[in-house]
Design an enzyme around this catalytic site. Structure first.
Site, mmCIF file in Angstrom:
data_model
loop_
_atom_site.group_PDB
_atom_site.id
_atom_site.type_symbol
_atom_site.label_atom_id
_atom_site.label_comp_id
_atom_site.label_asym_id
_atom_site.label_seq_id
_atom_site.Cartn_x
_atom_site.Cartn_y
_atom_site.Cartn_z
ATOM 1 N N PHE A 116 0.848 -1.193 0.000
ATOM 2 C CA PHE A 116 0.000 0.000 0.000
ATOM 3 C C PHE A 116 0.891 1.253 0.000
ATOM 4 O O PHE A 116 1.916 1.284 0.684
ATOM 5 C CB PHE A 116 -0.888 -0.034 1.247
ATOM 6 N N ASP A 193 1.104 -5.042 8.298
ATOM 7 C CA ASP A 193 -0.049 -4.157 8.096
ATOM 8 C C ASP A 193 -1.283 -5.051 7.990
ATOM 9 O O ASP A 193 -1.361 -5.917 7.108
ATOM 10 C CB ASP A 193 0.162 -3.348 6.807
ATOM 11 N N TYR A 218 -11.622 1.490 10.221
ATOM 12 C CA TYR A 218 -12.787 1.996 9.466
ATOM 13 C C TYR A 218 -13.154 1.082 8.315
ATOM 14 O O TYR A 218 -14.118 1.337 7.616
ATOM 15 C CB TYR A 218 -12.543 3.423 8.954
ATOM 16 N N LYS A 219 -12.376 0.007 8.082
ATOM 17 C CA LYS A 219 -12.701 -0.943 7.019
ATOM 18 C C LYS A 219 -13.597 -2.032 7.622
ATOM 19 O O LYS A 219 -14.752 -1.773 7.897
ATOM 20 C CB LYS A 219 -11.413 -1.471 6.396
ATOM 21 N N ARG A 368 -12.269 -3.661 -7.732
ATOM 22 C CA ARG A 368 -12.100 -4.352 -6.464
ATOM 23 C C ARG A 368 -13.458 -4.517 -5.798
ATOM 24 O O ARG A 368 -14.173 -3.538 -5.593
ATOM 25 C CB ARG A 368 -11.189 -3.504 -5.579
HETATM 26 C C1 LIG Z 1 -6.399 1.646 4.223
HETATM 27 C C2 LIG Z 1 -4.968 1.283 4.397
HETATM 28 C C3 LIG Z 1 -4.105 2.124 5.093
HETATM 29 C C4 LIG Z 1 -4.606 3.439 5.591
HETATM 30 O O1 LIG Z 1 -3.780 4.132 6.420
HETATM 31 P P1 LIG Z 1 -4.372 5.435 7.142
HETATM 32 O O2 LIG Z 1 -3.270 5.950 7.931
HETATM 33 O O3 LIG Z 1 -5.557 4.998 7.927
HETATM 34 O O4 LIG Z 1 -4.824 6.369 6.068
HETATM 35 C C5 LIG Z 1 -2.798 1.686 5.309
HETATM 36 N N1 LIG Z 1 -2.372 0.504 4.812
HETATM 37 C C6 LIG Z 1 -3.199 -0.316 4.104
HETATM 38 C C7 LIG Z 1 -2.702 -1.626 3.583
HETATM 39 C C8 LIG Z 1 -4.508 0.065 3.853
HETATM 40 O O5 LIG Z 1 -5.300 -0.722 3.139
#
Ligand SMILES: *Cc1c(COP(=O)(O)O)cnc(C)c1O
Length: 408
Positions: A116, A193, A218-219, A368
């Site tokens: 990511f 992560d 939030y997911k 997706r």
């Molecule tokens: C959504 C997501 C993030 C988001 O990071 P934030 O700091 O909450 O914006 C980080 N890593 C992955 C793999 C994600 O899918």
């Protein structure tokens, strides 16, 4: 299939509307649990409105209490190793920085070139600030990182290996235990992560010998936009690690307002400043709800949902030029299906504009489809696949806008 679904009742615990499009983006922003409305109303009116500063007595423990709830119910982490704080990006930075300090003399950080973006950027920043090298390994596009392909990149120079457990695009799920072993053999620390794992698949941080992890809420945890993230540090490492943002919430005897920084024992040392109380309360509601449904039952349904979509893909979408870019073995994927198509962006936009299906587009050519098991029905999967087929056949997508929608 919906009639026989043992967790079909769970959808009623979320706010829904009859005219709502099929929502296949719970892996970007989860749906709103009804109880969260009451919780926030009570928290604002009663705890804050009337209790005012006195309510900090109950709020102070929330990061640890809710961290333990998330850790024990969803992450396979015994109590005292998980806290809620900050955003995932900030937590990854804190943990990566702490890990690098704990491996002095080693000069290389290893990650996945498909990781990511925020993960890659923060590692790039850390490497640059410390004069270290960042190695981004090219793993197979669909199958993602494996211990065999990672091992040749690790050696006595490696300080930290940072990977996503479930890939945000392909949905490929890495073998956490085997990869941890490879990392530890080199003497490095590992940082996971868990953004696309937490609340979607049972994670076993303790059992797999994981060192460090962070992820968002939030997911799949349904805690709302920008809700605070979690971070995990294996108990044996806690004492030897220091995160870089020394703040009063990590200080021994915080309200003594003492002269120098002296970090507390335990997870509070990974906090910095005042916690986001409303956000953490929403994490608590989201996590309680998933605990009630049961992460193993969520996983069992999720496998059936993604398998149904793969069946529909084979029947209806493969003939239209779609490619399956998610592992076909359900044990090797999370709760999403990624379909490649040259016009994925326009198709995604057309579906959203006609109000039938909300999914998301990820560059360069991916549609997706996130199948959050508590809120997705089997009929949704069937109908969404049919709409994708019809929109693609109609050509209605060709001149649609070019903007990606949503947050990963
Ligand atoms: C959504 C997501 C993030 C988001 O990071 P934030 O700091 O909450 O914006 C980080 N890593 C992955 C793999 C994600 O899918």
């Amino acid at each position: 299939m919906d009639e026989e679904d043992p967790i079909g009742w769970a959808r009623n615990l979320f706010l829904t509307a009859d005219d709502q499009p099929i929502y296949l983006d719970g892996n970007s922003l989860g749906m709103l649990p009804r109880r969260s409305l009451e919780r926030v109303d009570r928290l604002l009116r009663h705890d804050w409105g009337r209790g005012l500063v006195r309510s900090w007595d109950t709020w102070m423990d929330l990061p640890a209490v809710v961290g333990d709830l998330v850790g024990t119910e969803l992450l396979g982490a015994a109590p005292g190793q998980t806290v809620i704080s900050d955003a995932t990006t900030v937590n990854l930075y804190k943990l990566a920085s702490a890990a690098l300090d704990a491996r002095p003399g080693r000069s290389v950080i290893v990650s996945d070139s498909a990781n990511f973006p925020t993960d890659r950027y923060l590692l790039e920043g850390l490497a640059q600030a410390r004069g270290m090298a960042l190695t981004l390994v090219d793993f197979p596009e669909v199958e993602g990182p494996s211990p065999e392909l990672l091992a040749p990149h690790l050696n006595a120079e490696t300080a930290l290996v940072s990977l996503s457990h479930v890939d945000y695009r392909s949905g490929a799920m890495a073998d956490m235990m085997a990869i941890n072993e490879v990392i530890h053999r080199s003497g490095a620390l590992g940082l996971w992560d868990l953004c696309h794992s937490a609340g979607a698949v049972p994670v076993e941080l303790d059992r797999t010998g994981s060192d460090l992890a962070a992820g968002c809420t939030y997911k799949y945890l349904n805690a709302g936009p920008g809700s605070p993230a979690f971070l995990y540090v294996r108990r044996e490492l806690q004492r030897s690690l220091r995160q870089p943002i020394w703040g009063w919430f990590g200080q021994v005897d915080q309200f003594a307002m003492g002269p120098g920084f002296n970090p507390v024992e335990g997870m509070a040392r990974f906090q910095s400043g005042s916690p986001n109380v409303v956000g953490i309360a929403l994490v608590q509601e989201g996590a309680r709800l998933l605990a009630e449904i049961g992460i193993h039952r969520i996983r069992a349904k999720s496998i059936r949902l993604t398998s149904l979509l793969v069946d529909r893909f084979r029947e209806w979408l493969a003939p239209l030029g779609f490619a399956l870019l998610t592992p076909t073995d359900p044990e090797r994927r999370g709760s999403q299906i990624c379909l490649g198509h040259p016009y994925a962006q326009g198709i995604c936009r057309a579906l959203i504009e006609e109000g039938s299906v909300i999914a998301d587009f990820r560059p360069p050519d991916r549609l997706r489809l996130g199948l959050a098991a508590p809120t997705t029905r089997f009929v949704d999967v069937h109908d969404a696949a049919w709409r994708i087929k019809e929109v693609t056949e109609s050509g209605a997508f060709q001149f649609r806008g070019d903007r990606a929608v949503g947050i990963s």
